[in-house]
Design an enzyme around this catalytic site. Structure first.
Site, PDB file in Angstrom:
ATOM      1  N   ASP A 205       6.614  19.504  81.010  1.00 40.18           N
ATOM      2  CA  ASP A 205       5.188  19.544  80.168  1.00 40.18           C
ATOM      3  C   ASP A 205       3.966  18.994  80.820  1.00 40.18           C
ATOM      4  OD1 ASP A 205       5.452  19.637  76.707  1.00 40.18           O
ATOM      5  OD2 ASP A 205       3.548  18.906  77.578  1.00 40.18           O
TER       6      ASP A 205
ATOM      7  N   ILE B 153       3.719  25.106  83.805  1.00 39.41           N
ATOM      8  CA  ILE B 153       4.842  25.847  84.118  1.00 39.41           C
ATOM      9  C   ILE B 153       4.549  27.171  84.681  1.00 39.41           C
ATOM     10  CG2 ILE B 153       6.680  26.962  82.546  1.00 39.41           C
ATOM     11  CD1 ILE B 153       6.939  24.290  80.809  1.00 39.41           C
TER      12      ILE B 153
ATOM     13  N   CYS C   6       2.654  27.738  70.704  1.00 36.80           N
ATOM     14  CA  CYS C   6       2.559  28.826  69.387  1.00 36.80           C
ATOM     15  C   CYS C   6       1.246  29.556  69.204  1.00 36.80           C
ATOM     16  CB  CYS C   6       2.981  28.060  67.976  1.00 36.80           C
ATOM     17  SG  CYS C   6       4.166  26.971  68.210  1.00 36.80           S
TER      18      CYS C   6
END
Ligand SMILES: C[S@@+](CC[C@H](N)C(=O)[O-])C[C@H]1O[C@@H](n2cnc3c(N)ncnc32)[C@H](O)[C@@H]1O
EC number: 2.1.1.204
Length: 369
Positions: free
Chosen positions: A40, A62, A84
């Site tokens: 993260d 990432i 999201c």
């Protein structure tokens, strides 16, 4: 099902780890597994993660991970909760064209090329992910690699928890050896057929799939736990949790989402909870004049005497079923380092997930034998 100590521990990676909701879900599932690395780039989230799990997540974006960054752990299970926003109105439904979707898309590109591919995978996202191109790519990638896929939309209210958080989950288990060309072709055919089913492939009831087959083991938890049992009234005196009169009266034409301890459910807590965005970010708790039921539409001043406060970080964490120090003897509990403000804690919790729902899926769908 036997995941006793005589069995090898399942090696997991946690991507988009935040404060570790999936890690706590793995712990609650009772499955014999451990997270060897998490990823993260949010430093506040990483400091909470390190505080509790004694492991600093890898903070490299990432999108820039190389195969070696992943292969090195020889993990067989991936847990992922990508951002999201690409699938929400707030993020303009940009889907795979949103830069925030790059991390997931990058991982899906790497997956078939890895030396050490996972055999089990669980992904969490918002409702509407099931309609996205990112979802098609995810299903196609996994299906073509020989995974059996289960998708569902579930809310904690279906497990008797008085908090609505309708979320998309995908659980995938490798079942076919695609090094055999005939099997690989069959997997492709099956995946195309599956994708044609669109939303119809998505389960909305609990239990479903393998969980439904273990009917005696899977509690349907239909009785709702009272909201009162999640409320800590010592917070009723904490000034920083109260909503200011100025912020209330500003909103003339909105319905406030107000609950009382006797209410049946709360709404989804988002990362805006505890800020000045009072509408749509999560329920406010009424602490006075319980005989009055008001939502403030057209006359917000009527709310000023009701003692409206935010749920505290502790209460939100409880509603998300995070294990907290005083309530559990679990090895990992959630605590926040002292330097994080109340607002930062609520922000991280709003971004996180319901640990109990993840545990149910890990225990009854991801690892069933
Ligand atoms: C929806 S939250 C997941 C929260 C987590 N499940 C939890 O329990 O707190 C998404 C997380 O992904 C992280 N993130 C987003 N894009 C990323 C990227 N490209 N690389 C690394 N982390 C990323 C964010 O910092 C955020 O913590």
């Amino acid at each position: 099902m036997d995941h006793s100590d005589t069995k090898k521990s399942i090696v997991c990676l946690e991507f988009f780890s935040g404060i570790g909701g999936l890690h706590y879900g793995l712990q609650e599932s009772g499955i014999h597994g451990h997270v060897v690395m998490s990823f993260d780039m949010n430093e506040n989230a990483n400091s909470v993660y390190e505080y509790n799990f004694k492991m600093r997540p890898n903070n490299k974006a990432i999108d820039y991970l190389e195969p070696v960054d992943i292969d090195t752990y020889q993990a067989t299970c991936w847990l992922l909760s990508p951002p999201c926003q690409p699938y929400t109105r707030g993020g303009k439904y940009l889907d795979d064209e949103d830069p925030r979707a790059r991390g997931l898309i990058h991982l899906l590109g790497l997956l078939p090329k890895l030396k050490h591919k996972p055999t089990h995978l669980l992904l969490e996202n918002v409702m509407n992910f099931e309609n996205s191109r990112s979802r098609s790519l995810l299903v196609e990638t996994l299906g073509n690699m020989g995974f059996k896929i289960y998708e569902c939309l579930l809310s904690p209210v279906q497990a008797g928890i008085p908090n609505n958080r309708l979320r998309y989950y995908l659980v995938a288990v490798k079942t076919d050896d695609t090094t055999n060309a005939a099997v690989a072709n069959e997997c492709k055919r099956r995946t195309e057929e599956y994708l044609q089913r669109g939303r119809d492939a998505v389960f909305t009831e609990w239990p479903f799939g393998p969980a439904a087959d273990q009917s005696s083991a899977v509690a349907k938890d239909t009785a709702t736990i009272p909201l009162e049992s999640y409320i800590d009234h010592t917070f009723d005196g904490v000034a920083s949790l109260y909503v200011s009169a100025a912020d209330i009266v500003k909103r003339k034409n909105f319905e406030f989402d107000i609950v009382q301890p006797s209410s049946e459910r709360t709404s989804t807590f988002t990362k805006a909870y505890g800020s000045k965005h009072l509408i749509g970010a999560g329920s406010l708790l009424q602490t006075k004049h319980m005989d009055v039921r008001e939502n403030g539409f057209g006359a917000p001043e009527k709310l000023l005497d009701l003692g409206l406060r935010f749920f505290s970080p502790k209460e939100v964490a409880l509603l998300h079923h995070f294990p907290l120090g005083s309530q559990t003897n679990k090895p990992y509990v959630l605590e926040f380092p002292e330097n994080l403000t109340q607002r930062q804690q609520l922000q991280l919790l709003g971004n996180s997930l319901n640990v109990h729902m993840v545990a149910l899926l890990i225990k009854h769908v991801l690892f069933t034998n």
